[in-house]
Design an enzyme around this catalytic site. Structure first.
Site, PDB file in Angstrom:
ATOM      1  N   TYR A 165       0.829  -1.209   0.000  1.00 28.35           N
ATOM      2  CA  TYR A 165       0.000   0.000   0.000  1.00 28.35           C
ATOM      3  C   TYR A 165       0.868   1.266   0.000  1.00 28.35           C
ATOM      4  O   TYR A 165       0.611   2.211  -0.762  1.00 28.35           O
ATOM      5  CB  TYR A 165      -0.916  -0.029   1.220  1.00 28.35           C
ATOM      6  CG  TYR A 165      -1.896   1.110   1.315  1.00 28.35           C
ATOM      7  CD1 TYR A 165      -2.995   1.185   0.460  1.00 28.35           C
ATOM      8  CD2 TYR A 165      -1.742   2.108   2.280  1.00 28.35           C
ATOM      9  CE1 TYR A 165      -3.910   2.222   0.555  1.00 28.35           C
ATOM     10  CE2 TYR A 165      -2.654   3.136   2.396  1.00 28.35           C
ATOM     11  CZ  TYR A 165      -3.744   3.192   1.534  1.00 28.35           C
ATOM     12  OH  TYR A 165      -4.643   4.237   1.627  1.00 28.35           O
ATOM     13  N   LYS A 169       0.817   3.937  -3.066  1.00 27.23           N
ATOM     14  CA  LYS A 169       0.431   5.338  -2.835  1.00 27.23           C
ATOM     15  C   LYS A 169       1.589   6.300  -3.098  1.00 27.23           C
ATOM     16  O   LYS A 169       1.370   7.460  -3.475  1.00 27.23           O
ATOM     17  CB  LYS A 169      -0.097   5.500  -1.410  1.00 27.23           C
ATOM     18  CG  LYS A 169      -1.473   4.861  -1.194  1.00 27.23           C
ATOM     19  CD  LYS A 169      -2.513   5.381  -2.177  1.00 27.23           C
ATOM     20  CE  LYS A 169      -3.926   5.030  -1.764  1.00 27.23           C
ATOM     21  NZ  LYS A 169      -4.913   5.476  -2.775  1.00 27.23           N
TER      22      LYS A 169
END
Length: 274
Positions: A165, A169
């Site tokens: 993640y 991102k």
């Protein structure tokens, strides 16, 4: 007149949580919405809320990671509203584990959702936006369009158990800055918001380690230990997690005319400096 009157906005993952709050905020300012969610029912619920408030909305349900999704989503916008003015790449989820236990499936699933899907949508929108700009230029008009990508403070700081993640991102930030340089000539402002802890079904307090939601056939663990939430509140200068409405407000700032000379920027929405 509302500041987004007549604008056509595509918001992925707008059937629930932050995405729904973004869609409702943009609609309240006059935008016409193309709602998306993995499941049709929540997407229809958001669209109906907009219609009940006097706005316009259509639905394009389905996974943003499907190979044909981007073209289908863009076609829905063009068929319903004849163009595109705002894209908010919001859809996403977390699938956490420490690196030694993280599988290739976990890694690629999160990168596909947070990076590949926005890339495909932006690419699919290009011919539509280019044609709109050509007509406006011929008419002597300067019209600004907006792309807002959703990143995370996990990209800015890193977060244990979230290598997939955090990496995805962080990639969103690179995508945002690169595209801002490519599409400035089209008068497209490209910015990103990096959300900290926002209260949603994915981050709500849960003492039950078995709490899950079904995402694309996978049971994904959700919820945060109440003690961790308490610790966050103690460390956060504003003393609490953010609300979906507050998150939506930050996205709206980058969709409004006031941001016409702002591009390639990343703003943390976290109740704390970053």
């Amino acid at each position: 007149m509302a500041k987004l009157d007549g604008k056509v906005a595509l918001v992925t993952g707008s059937g629930r949580g932050i995405g729904q709050a973004i869609a409702l905020k943009l609609a309240s300012e006059g935008a016409r919405l193309v709602i998306n969610d993995l499941d049709a029912d929540p997407a229809q619920e958001t669209a109906e809320l907009i219609r009940q408030a006097g706005g316009e909305a259509v639905v394009c349900a389905g996974s943003v990671t499907a190979p044909d999704f981007a073209e289908r989503y863009v076609k829905t916008a063009v068929d319903a509203f004849k163009g595109i003015d705002i894209i908010v790449n919001n859809a996403g989820y977390t699938w956490d584990d420490v690196v030694q236990r993280m599988t290739d499936e976990q890694w690629y699933a999160i990168l596909d959702c947070h990076m590949t899907a926005p890339f495909r949508l932006i690419r699919a929108a290009y011919p539509v936006i280019k044609a709109q700009v050509a007509k406006e230029t011929e008419a002597g008009q300067e019209v600004f369009r907006k792309i807002v990508n959703v990143s995370s403070t996990s990209a800015l700081n890193g977060n244990a158990g979230q290598m997939n993640y955090s990496s995805a991102k962080a990639g969103v930030i690179g995508m945002t800055r690169a595209l801002s340089r490519e599409w400035g000539r089209l008068h497209v402002n490209v910015n990103a918001v990096a959300f900290g802890l926002i209260t949603t079904r994915m981050t709500s307090a849960s003492a039950d380690a078995g709490s899950t939601v079904k995402i694309e056939g996978r049971d994904i663990r959700v919820g945060i230990n109440p003690e961790l939430l308490k610790t966050h509140a103690q460390r956060c200068p504003l003393g609490r997690a953010g609300t979906p409405e507050e998150a939506a407000g930050a996205v709206y700032l980058f969709c409004s005319p006031e941001s016409n000379y702002i591009t390639g920027q990343i703003v943390a929405v976290a109740g704390a400096p970053h």
